[in-house]
Design a protein around this motif. Sequence first.
Motif, PDB file in Angstrom:
ATOM      1  N   ARG A 116       0.935 -16.426 -12.184  1.00  0.00           N
ATOM      2  CA  ARG A 116       0.125 -15.416 -11.520  1.00  0.00           C
ATOM      3  C   ARG A 116       0.846 -14.921 -10.277  1.00  0.00           C
ATOM      4  O   ARG A 116       1.057 -15.680  -9.331  1.00  0.00           O
ATOM      5  N   PRO A 117       1.254 -13.644 -10.259  1.00  0.00           N
ATOM      6  CA  PRO A 117       1.940 -13.110  -9.077  1.00  0.00           C
ATOM      7  C   PRO A 117       1.024 -13.124  -7.859  1.00  0.00           C
ATOM      8  O   PRO A 117      -0.200 -12.966  -7.970  1.00  0.00           O
ATOM      9  N   LEU A 118       1.626 -13.315  -6.717  1.00  0.00           N
ATOM     10  CA  LEU A 118       0.899 -13.353  -5.458  1.00  0.00           C
ATOM     11  C   LEU A 118       1.563 -12.341  -4.522  1.00  0.00           C
ATOM     12  O   LEU A 118       2.752 -12.449  -4.224  1.00  0.00           O
ATOM     13  N   ARG A 119       0.808 -11.338  -4.097  1.00  0.00           N
ATOM     14  CA  ARG A 119       1.389 -10.330  -3.215  1.00  0.00           C
ATOM     15  C   ARG A 119       1.478 -10.888  -1.799  1.00  0.00           C
ATOM     16  O   ARG A 119       0.499 -11.411  -1.266  1.00  0.00           O
ATOM     17  N   VAL A 120       2.656 -10.756  -1.187  1.00  0.00           N
ATOM     18  CA  VAL A 120       2.882 -11.238   0.178  1.00  0.00           C
ATOM     19  C   VAL A 120       3.343 -10.071   1.039  1.00  0.00           C
ATOM     20  O   VAL A 120       4.326  -9.400   0.712  1.00  0.00           O
ATOM     21  N   ASP A 121       2.622  -9.826   2.126  1.00  0.00           N
ATOM     22  CA  ASP A 121       3.021  -8.822   3.105  1.00  0.00           C
ATOM     23  C   ASP A 121       3.425  -9.531   4.390  1.00  0.00           C
ATOM     24  O   ASP A 121       2.711 -10.444   4.854  1.00  0.00           O
ATOM     25  N   LEU A 122       4.536  -9.102   4.960  1.00  0.00           N
ATOM     26  CA  LEU A 122       5.079  -9.733   6.164  1.00  0.00           C
ATOM     27  C   LEU A 122       5.025  -8.781   7.351  1.00  0.00           C
ATOM     28  O   LEU A 122       5.199  -7.564   7.214  1.00  0.00           O
ATOM     29  N   ARG A 123       4.840  -9.377   8.504  1.00  0.00           N
ATOM     30  CA  ARG A 123       4.992  -8.656   9.772  1.00  0.00           C
ATOM     31  C   ARG A 123       5.674  -9.642  10.714  1.00  0.00           C
ATOM     32  O   ARG A 123       5.040 -10.580  11.205  1.00  0.00           O
ATOM     33  N   VAL A 124       6.964  -9.420  10.964  1.00  0.00           N
ATOM     34  CA  VAL A 124       7.793 -10.456  11.581  1.00  0.00           C
ATOM     35  C   VAL A 124       8.269 -10.029  12.964  1.00  0.00           C
ATOM     36  O   VAL A 124       8.852  -8.946  13.131  1.00  0.00           O
ATOM     37  N   ASN A 125       7.996 -10.864  13.940  1.00  0.00           N
ATOM     38  CA  ASN A 125       8.641 -10.799  15.256  1.00  0.00           C
ATOM     39  C   ASN A 125       8.651  -9.397  15.862  1.00  0.00           C
ATOM     40  O   ASN A 125       9.714  -8.803  16.092  1.00  0.00           O
ATOM     41  N   GLY A 126       7.472  -8.881  16.121  1.00  0.00           N
ATOM     42  CA  GLY A 126       7.401  -7.611  16.826  1.00  0.00           C
ATOM     43  C   GLY A 126       7.277  -6.384  15.953  1.00  0.00           C
ATOM     44  O   GLY A 126       7.130  -5.262  16.472  1.00  0.00           O
ATOM     45  N   GLU A 127       7.353  -6.540  14.636  1.00  0.00           N
ATOM     46  CA  GLU A 127       7.159  -5.380  13.765  1.00  0.00           C
ATOM     47  C   GLU A 127       5.742  -4.846  13.956  1.00  0.00           C
ATOM     48  O   GLU A 127       4.798  -5.611  14.148  1.00  0.00           O
ATOM     49  N   THR A 128       5.603  -3.530  13.877  1.00  0.00           N
ATOM     50  CA  THR A 128       4.311  -2.903  14.189  1.00  0.00           C
ATOM     51  C   THR A 128       3.340  -2.880  13.027  1.00  0.00           C
ATOM     52  O   THR A 128       2.157  -2.589  13.203  1.00  0.00           O
ATOM     53  N   SER A 129       3.830  -3.177  11.809  1.00  0.00           N
ATOM     54  CA  SER A 129       2.941  -3.142  10.645  1.00  0.00           C
ATOM     55  C   SER A 129       3.435  -4.116   9.583  1.00  0.00           C
ATOM     56  O   SER A 129       4.584  -4.581   9.620  1.00  0.00           O
ATOM     57  N   TYR A 130       2.548  -4.399   8.627  1.00  0.00           N
ATOM     58  CA  TYR A 130       2.899  -5.275   7.512  1.00  0.00           C
ATOM     59  C   TYR A 130       3.650  -4.483   6.443  1.00  0.00           C
ATOM     60  O   TYR A 130       3.413  -3.282   6.257  1.00  0.00           O
ATOM     61  N   SER A 131       4.535  -5.164   5.719  1.00  0.00           N
ATOM     62  CA  SER A 131       5.241  -4.540   4.594  1.00  0.00           C
ATOM     63  C   SER A 131       5.507  -5.600   3.537  1.00  0.00           C
ATOM     64  O   SER A 131       5.563  -6.801   3.820  1.00  0.00           O
ATOM     65  N   HIS A 132       5.690  -5.150   2.285  1.00  0.00           N
ATOM     66  CA  HIS A 132       5.903  -6.073   1.171  1.00  0.00           C
ATOM     67  C   HIS A 132       7.205  -6.841   1.355  1.00  0.00           C
ATOM     68  O   HIS A 132       8.099  -6.428   2.102  1.00  0.00           O
ATOM     69  N   LEU A 133       7.306  -7.935   0.613  1.00  0.00           N
ATOM     70  CA  LEU A 133       8.580  -8.654   0.565  1.00  0.00           C
ATOM     71  C   LEU A 133       9.687  -7.709   0.122  1.00  0.00           C
ATOM     72  O   LEU A 133       9.528  -6.963  -0.850  1.00  0.00           O
ATOM     73  N   TYR A 134      10.806  -7.730   0.819  1.00  0.00           N
ATOM     74  CA  TYR A 134      12.009  -6.938   0.519  1.00  0.00           C
ATOM     75  C   TYR A 134      11.803  -5.435   0.713  1.00  0.00           C
ATOM     76  O   TYR A 134      12.695  -4.658   0.402  1.00  0.00           O
ATOM     77  N   GLU A 135      10.642  -5.033   1.246  1.00  0.00           N
ATOM     78  CA  GLU A 135      10.410  -3.605   1.434  1.00  0.00           C
ATOM     79  C   GLU A 135      11.312  -3.045   2.539  1.00  0.00           C
ATOM     80  O   GLU A 135      11.851  -1.945   2.424  1.00  0.00           O
ATOM     81  N   ARG A 136      11.478  -3.783   3.621  1.00  0.00           N
ATOM     82  CA  ARG A 136      12.335  -3.333   4.721  1.00  0.00           C
ATOM     83  C   ARG A 136      13.806  -3.631   4.454  1.00  0.00           C
ATOM     84  O   ARG A 136      14.682  -3.024   5.061  1.00  0.00           O
ATOM     85  N   ASP A 137      14.063  -4.595   3.589  1.00  0.00           N
ATOM     86  CA  ASP A 137      15.442  -5.018   3.306  1.00  0.00           C
ATOM     87  C   ASP A 137      15.695  -4.821   1.816  1.00  0.00           C
ATOM     88  O   ASP A 137      15.848  -5.771   1.058  1.00  0.00           O
TER      89      ASP A 137
END
Length: 641
Positions: free
Chosen positions: A226-247
């Motif tokens: 069962r896939p699990l959606r993970v959104d990250l907001r790391v160290n000062g980022e202003t919003s959440y984004s999916h895994l690997y979305e920024r990279d």
Amino acid sequence: MKVKRIHDHRNLVRELRENKVDALEIVREALSNAKDHGARRVWIRTWRQSTPEKPSILFIDDGEGMNDERLGAFWGVGASRKATANQAIGYKGHGTKLFFASERLTVVTRCKGEPAWRICSVPRPSELEADAEIPVHPLEQTDPKSKELGELGLLKLESGTAIWVEQVLFGDAEMLLRRRRLESYIDWFTVIGDLRSGLFETRLSFHEAVAQGHVEGLGTQEVSLRPLRVDLRVNGETSYSHLYERDKELLAAWGKDVQQFAQRPELRVFGHRFADVNESSGANKRGARDDLTALRLTTPNNWMLEDGYGIIARVEGNRRQREVYIEARWQNHQGLYGFEERFGLWLCRDYIPVVRKNELLEKALMQASPDGLGYDLGNLRNWQVFVNHQRFLPTANRGDISNFAEHEPKLLMHLSEWLREKLKEESFGDWIDRLRSARHAGLRDREVQQMDRRREDVRSWLDKPKKGDVLDPSDVAGLTALDPDESIPMKAPRSEQELFYLYGLLSGRYRMPLHVLEYNARLGVDAIASVAHDAQRLFVPKTALARVEFKFEVSAGNSLDHFFKAIDAVVCWKVGKPGKLFEQTAGETTGLLQKRKQPVLAPALDTYEIEYEDDDKKRVIPVLEVSALFVPVWAPRVKKR
């Protein structure tokens, strides 16, 4: 009389906290708990409020939430109250104790049917008394925690849990502030990186199977896919984004998959990242560095054994790995981890890697291949072998398997049998041959370069106009010279070391064809020697400085333990049976030990030679047999007049 039990759960909490291997384990435990509680989505935020403070982390999931019983288990020790116990990843209640290594721990939760979210918060949770009661209150709208959940629209959820771990006390907590480190860890060591993706030829085919529900034979009765959606907001980022979305670079190798599942971010990042299958044939000529091989060794039809062991195995060439695992570290590339840290053989539970046991794979390789495959492959950086069993019992910190000893004999037997069968497969056998050839060529080139440097150092020394360290063994002050008729009796050599000692004595008294100038048995071929003028004809092309290997005996069926291309001459005490000779213990290249057509030296020390092929040309290494200088003990001696 009765004895009252004494217990201090703080010691257990402290041990669990201090025995962790990596600060990121806190993320692994949070994701496992979220999946066990039915979550479909998780939000993770990390921050540091001011420079002196430790990093903090927040976990939010939309799972079933915690009722009073589950909250009691969360704040207690050794208890678990999970509704899906038959498929629960965690069952001892130890993992969440990593959250206790913080200045403050806060839980906000809601179960289905409850009118509102509730909150409980504890400062320095690791110091909680065993019988402490944790106050639980309705979450007020004015609470900053309520505001944060409201901004995400989560207060409208019927159930869920949010956990604030403020100022994490781990020494390596700074890793929580690095997005690429977090994403790479989540992919490799958590439920997001489910290893069963390795049973498919491509990442796209795995995701299609999961999306369409074609998961027969994939062990879903043990652990759901069962896939699990993970959104990250790391160290000062202003919003959440999916895994690997920024990279996006980290998923660039799987373009078709990313494109097809662009609208399903939870699916496109689901599953351990393996290079898509590619049967390369280029490693033989270009070497291991350019090997684009990626082979699947187990499939959904043959990976699971009858007694519960599941083997998920692949092999990948060096270049393929560098193209796929962008966050890895290799020569001149700053990365997060080296391939040797991640690749090899891992024992797993719930299809999550627990501990690496490369020695098990090495033993299996030795047992499965009588021709020394384990020796020849050297390291295991090209192997990805994961062995899963639901009866493996991870230690409290998931740093090892506590019952490994009882599994080891059977596991080794399975691996050896499996490898024997795999070695019969043409594509795998071809890859092994290419890898052996590439390793062989790499080692040979290094030894040749090594010996060339040593020879150049000796040549530079010879070219010096003034040498303050010159010694002439035949010109010694203060010692009485031996009479020409006086003998120096000694035992005949019985080892390579004794042969070298004898050769040194002879060089100090007689003009030898090769005069040793530099000797280092720990670094490549044994010696660099100057070549006497009348011995120049031994070598084609001629050389003034020869690379010399000493052996007590040279005989067919044995090895020189060095590469032919790095040797100009062999000096031995005796020559045994002529025939095929190996250059390394399990090397591929062989030479032919044979009689020379015509010796060059007088007396005839060079009656044998080793013939081998290099770059499609026949080359020859002369073999000097020192025992030929001595009159056999049974021969009659002629008295001098």
